[in-house]
Design an enzyme around this catalytic site. Sequence first.
Site, mmCIF file in Angstrom:
data_model
loop_
_atom_site.group_PDB
_atom_site.id
_atom_site.type_symbol
_atom_site.label_atom_id
_atom_site.label_comp_id
_atom_site.label_asym_id
_atom_site.label_seq_id
_atom_site.Cartn_x
_atom_site.Cartn_y
_atom_site.Cartn_z
ATOM 1 C CG ASP A 145 -0.049 -0.132 2.506
ATOM 2 O OD1 ASP A 145 0.913 -0.946 2.499
ATOM 3 O OD2 ASP A 145 -0.329 0.574 3.481
ATOM 4 C CD GLU A 146 -0.906 4.689 3.150
ATOM 5 O OE1 GLU A 146 -1.853 5.429 3.415
ATOM 6 O OE2 GLU A 146 -0.052 4.354 3.993
ATOM 7 C CB VAL A 147 4.222 2.901 -3.551
ATOM 8 C CG1 VAL A 147 5.604 3.261 -4.063
ATOM 9 C CG2 VAL A 147 4.195 1.505 -2.955
#
Lengths: 707, 707
Positions: free
Chosen positions: B332-334
Site C-alpha cells: 500500500d501507499e507507494v
Amino acid sequence: MRRAKVWLRGLSLMILSASLCGPLRAQDSRSLGLQTLVQPELNLMPVPANVRTGNGSLKIDAGFTVAFAGHSDARLNGAAERFVERLSKQTGLLMAMRPVNGTKATLVVHVDHDSKQVQELGEDESYVLEVSSNGGSVTAPNDLGALHGLQTFLQLVSVSPDGFVAPAITVKDTPRFPWRGLMIDAGRHFIPMEVLRRNIDGMEAVKMNVFHWHLSENQGFRVESRKFPKLHQMGSDGLYYTQDEIRGLIAYARERGIRVVPEFDLPGHSTAWFIGHPELASGPGPFTVERRWGVFDPAFDPTNEKVYKFLDEFIGEMAKLFPDHFFHVGGDEVNGKQWDANPKIQEFIRAHDLKGNAGLQLYFNKKLQGIVSKHGKSMVGWDEVLDPTLPKDIVIQSWRGQASLAEAAKQGYRGILSNGYYLDLGWSAARHYAVDPMGGAAANLTPEEKQRILGGEACMWSEYVNAENIDSRIWPRNAAIAERLWSPQEVRDPGWMYARMHVLSTQLEWLGLTHENYSTRMLRRIAGPASSEEFHALRTLADVVEPVKDYGREETASGPATSETPLNRVVDAIPLESRAAQELSEMVDKYVAAGCRDAATGAQIRAQLILWRDNDAKLQPLMQRSFLVKEVAGTSQDLAAIASAELAALDALEHGGNADEAWKAQQTAVVQQAQKPKGQLLLMPAPAVQKLIDAASTGGSCAAPKQ
Amino acid sequence: MRRAKVWLRGLSLMILSASLCGPLRAQDSRSLGLQTLVQPELNLMPVPANVRTGNGSLKIDAGFTVAFAGHSDARLNGAAERFVERLSKQTGLLMAMRPVNGTKATLVVHVDHDSKQVQELGEDESYVLEVSSNGGSVTAPNDLGALHGLQTFLQLVSVSPDGFVAPAITVKDTPRFPWRGLMIDAGRHFIPMEVLRRNIDGMEAVKMNVFHWHLSENQGFRVESRKFPKLHQMGSDGLYYTQDEIRGLIAYARERGIRVVPEFDLPGHSTAWFIGHPELASGPGPFTVERRWGVFDPAFDPTNEKVYKFLDEFIGEMAKLFPDHFFHVGGDEVNGKQWDANPKIQEFIRAHDLKGNAGLQLYFNKKLQGIVSKHGKSMVGWDEVLDPTLPKDIVIQSWRGQASLAEAAKQGYRGILSNGYYLDLGWSAARHYAVDPMGGAAANLTPEEKQRILGGEACMWSEYVNAENIDSRIWPRNAAIAERLWSPQEVRDPGWMYARMHVLSTQLEWLGLTHENYSTRMLRRIAGPASSEEFHALRTLADVVEPVKDYGREETASGPATSETPLNRVVDAIPLESRAAQELSEMVDKYVAAGCRDAATGAQIRAQLILWRDNDAKLQPLMQRSFLVKEVAGTSQDLAAIASAELAALDALEHGGNADEAWKAQQTAVVQQAQKPKGQLLLMPAPAVQKLIDAASTGGSCAAPKQ
C-alpha cells in the site's frame, strides 16, 4: 507465633492493650524540629534522616539519563535500567537506558565500592542525594545506599505546572534499624512466584531489606528438596517452589538490596513433613496435608537420633540453597500432645531429667542450633526458643512484644520485633505505625543493650489471603511499618504519614502491585452482570466497611474455615481501611468542634448521608441475583439505618427538635445494632454517627444550638 | 492502507459516508426470529448460531472437573488447564486440574480428531455445547471447535442466588466467516510480547482466529533476521522480536486456535529496511529510522535484480519462521517520489513499456508473488495489489470497502474486509458493528462469489497507542467486530450488543487485559498527589469526554506528533466511549419522549447536571498543580457551561420560563462552542443538551408544558 488463639487471648491481648493499643499520640513530627527540614509537600516514605530543600527544580524529560561515576557492576546497571523504566512509567515519557559519559548524565551515581557478595546484616546503607535545577547525584559508599537513593529520587518526581519535575533538595539518609523485614507465609496458602516478586519490588520502594520466607507449615511444605523429595512431593499438593525458582528469587531480591531468610518451622507446625516421613514424628501416622487452621498435635520426635541426622542433611541442603547468614527454625506453638501421648518420649524426659515438654523442646533446640551452626548459619526463632543456655549468636523474633525483646537483650541476645506488625490482624496503618521496637520496656535498656534490637518485621500470615488479594493485605499499610523501621523515631504523626502513604500507594501500583485495583475486579465478580447504578451501590457499601479485626474472622464464622474455603466474598474484596468512613469522621469532628454551626460542613455531611440512606434500595436488585451480595444485605440495611439516624441528628441540630434522652436511646440502639459484625464486616461510619447523636442530644455539646 | 490522509479525504470518506456512516439501524435481532432462541440474559458474545435454553442450571463448585472422551492431545490438555484456571478466577473458587475418568467429569469434551498441525483457513470450527443440571458436554469434530465450546461455557457461568451456575442450554455453533482477524501494528510503536499474548487471550475469548502481525514499517523493522541481521539491528532501535519469541507466540496462538499471518510491507513503508541495506532503495541513502507519521518517499527499487535475490532469501527465512500458509506483503501507499526522481527507474519503465509507477509496482508485485509462491505461501496484500493478471490464490485485504472486495470477488479473488474496522479511528462499537463484509456491493454477488469473501480483520494502527493503552483501544470494541464476523448476519441490534459487551468487558480483564483499569492508573499520574474530591473531579470530566475521531488527532495537534511524543495526556487516558454521556442521552430521550413531564427522570437529569456544573470548581486545584490537567481546563469550563445551559432548559420546562428564540440562540451558542474539540477531546453530552434545549424552546416538542 501465629494462630494460638487461646494463648493470644490469655496473655498477649493484655500485652497488646497495655503497650500498643493506647490512643494514638498525634504528635506532629514537624513540631519536633523537623519542620525546617521536611516540607509537608514532599511525599517521601520512609522519611529520610535529613532533608534540606533548595530552590527550583530539575525538569524530567525524555532526555533524562543516568550514569555511574566510580564503582559500577551488574547490579547497579540493572538498577539503573529499572530506574529509567520506572521513571518512564511514572511520567509516561518515552525513556530508554542510554550510554552516556558519567559526568554528563542528568543523574550521576557515585558508588565507592561493591557491597558484600552475600548481603550482610549491618552493612552501610547510607546515601546522599542532591538535586538541583541542573541535575542530580546519588553518592553512596556501596551499592545498597545507591539503590536506596534511586528510590528516593523516584519518590521526588511529580507532575507540576511545567511538566514533570524533581524539586531541588539535599537528602542525607541512613536507616535507624539494620533489619527491616516482611514475612510472607507461603505455607498456609501457596503464594506464586510472581506475587512474591512484585512484593519484593514494593519492599525495595520502601527500603525494607529482609524478605522472611515462611516455607513449611502443617498445610504445606513448599520447597523442593533433592535429598528428601517426598517432602515436597507428598506435602505440598504440588504447590512448591523449585530450587531454580528459589535461586531466581534470591537473586531478584539481592538486586534490590534485600536479604532472603528462609524459615522451616520446627518441631511443631510440621504435619506436612510427616506425610512423606512419618518416621520423624512423635506420634503414629499416617499423616495428611492439614486443611484446617489452628495449632495441631504433630511434632518432631526430639528423642529420635534419626531426626537429627535427617535435619543435618536437610539443613545442609537448604544452607547451600539459601546463602543468607540467618536461618529461621520457627520453634513456636508446640502443644506437646504427641509428646505426652508417647511413653518412650516421657521416659526420655525423665531419664534425662528434662523440665517437662519445655525442657524437651530446649533439648531439641540446642541440638538444632548445633546443626544450624555447623552449616555456618546463625539461628533465628520465635520467642519460645529463648533460653540463657543457648549461644549468643541466635536472634529472637518476638511476637510477644518489647518486654520480651528487652529481656532477651539484657541476656545478650539480639532480637527483632513482630508484635504489633501482624498485617493479617487488619489493624489500621496508624496502629502499626505507633508500635516502636524501642517502645515499652525496650526504652529503658542501656545503649549497649539497645544495639541488640535489630529492627522488626511485618508478618503476613496467610489463612485469609491468596494470590488474588494478598497485595491488598500487605499494602499500603506495610509502608507505615517500613517507615517506623527506617525513619527517625520522632517521625510519628499519623496524619502526615497517611497523606504520604496515599501518594505512595498509587506509585506502588506502577510496580505491578494490585492492592488498589483488585477490589473492583473482585466486586465485579461478586455483582455479576450489573448496571452502572447497581454496581455503584455495591461499591458505595464496600467503601464504608472493613473486615472484622484481629481473630474476629474465625470468631464470627458460621463454620470452621479451611484452606479450601473460597476467598471470594465481600469481606475478601474490600480494602482494610475505609477512607470514606475516615472522611465522614473528619467532617463530623470539624462540625462538632464548630459547635454544629458550620453550615457548609453540615451540608456536606447531609449529602453523604442521603447517598448512604438511599443506597440499600439501589442494591436490592443485586441482592436478588447474587448470593455474595445477599450476604451483605444486613450491613446494607444497617448503613441505611445509621444514615437515617444521623440525618435525624442533623435535623435536630439545624431545625431544632426533640433530641431528648428517649430519642438518644433510640438512635443509639440503632447504631449499636449496626456495630455488630455481619457477614464478617464492620460498618465503619458508626462511631462518627454516634458522635453526632451525642452532640445533638440533651446535654450534648451542640444540644439545641439554634433554639 | 493506513495513513493516506489525502487519499482518505479525497475518496474513502465518500465511501465511508455512503456505505458505513448512515444512521444505525436499530433492528432488534430478537424480532428476527431469534427471540425464542436467545434469551436476553444470556451474555454470550459472539452470539452462537443456534441456542436453545433448557430448565435448571448446573452448579459450579470446587469439585468441578473436565475430561476428554475420544481424541485428546497436548493442546486440548493445555486448554482444559487454562479453562479450569479461568473458571477459578471467574468464581474465586479454588479449583485444580484433576485427572478423572472421561465420562464422570462435570464437563466432558468429545473430540473426534486433531485439527491440522498448521492451522488452515476453512477448517471446521463447529461445536455443540450441552449443559444440564447434571453436567455438560462439548462435542466437536476437532480441537478448534472444542476450544470455542470451552469459551462459550465460560461465558455462561455467572453468580446466582444459589452460588455460581451455568444455565441449562444447548448451543450448536459454527462461524459465519472463516477469517476473523485482528491486526496489530508493531511497527510504529513496538508492542511487547506480553501485551500481544494477553490480546491473543482476548481474541480466543471472542473466537477470532487470525492474528495479523504488522512487522515492518518506516518507523521500525521488528523481526530478528539471521540472514540479514542489519535489518533488526539497525532498523529497530533495539525493539524487535527474536525468532525464539516469535516461535513462542505462534505456539501460544495455535494453542488458542489462532493463526498468525506476518506482514512485511513492500515496496513502500520500508524506510527501516534501508538503514542497514540502502542498496535496496530507489533513492540515495543514508536512511534513519523515521520518527514522524505519514507516507514517506523511500521504496524498494523494482528494477534492481538484487532486490529480488534479497527478498527471495529473506522471505525464505521468514516462510520457515511463520508456518501459516498466508504471507502478507502490504503493497500500500507507494507515493512514487523516489521512482520519479530516479532516471534509471524511469528508463526501466519506458524500456519495459510499463504503465507508469502503477505498472512498475505491478511488475514488482508479480515478481514478489512468484517468490512468495516459491516458498509455498499464498500472498496477501492491500487493495492496491489487485490486478487481474495475478494468480487467483492471492487474497485482498480491503481498506477501501465492500465495493472493492466485490470487484475482486467477481474477478475470482478472495478478500477480507478491514474498511470500517479500523480501531484507531476511535469509532463507537456500534459503528463498527454495523459494517458487514456482505454489505453494500457485496450483497449483490452470486453465491459462488460470496464464498470468496472470507471475513474481515480489525486493524489497530499504532500511531497513538503503546503498551500502556493499546488494550483500551482494542477492547471491548473488538468484540463487536468479532461478533459481526462469527454470528448470523441478522444479529445486529446495537443495544443488545452493548449490554453483552459490557459484561464481556469485565470478563476480559480476568484474562489480564488492562483496558478498564489502565485509565485510573493514567489519570492518577496526570493528577499527581490529589485528595479524593480532586481526583473524583478529574474522573468525572474524563468520564464525559472522548478523543477526537478519525484522523482528528493529527488535525487538531499543535505540532506534528512523532513516535517520541509522550502518550500521557488525558486524551490517552480515557476510554473511547463515554458511558456517562450515553446514559444522559438515554435519560433525555426518555424525558422528551414523555413530553418532559416525567418528573422522576427530570430529577435524575438535574442531579447529574448539578454535579457537572459544579465540577469545574473542584478541578481547579489540580489545574494549578498539573500541566496535564491544565490542558483540559477549557473542556472543564465547557462542561460547566453546557450543564448550566441544560439546567436552564430544565428550569424552563419545570417552572415555566422565557425559552424564546433569543434564549434558544444563546444556549445553542454555548453548546456549539462546547462542541469544538479542545485538548483533542470531544465533550460527549453536548448533543443531549442541545436536544433538551430544542425541546424546551418555543416551538419545541415540550415548549411551556406547564403553562
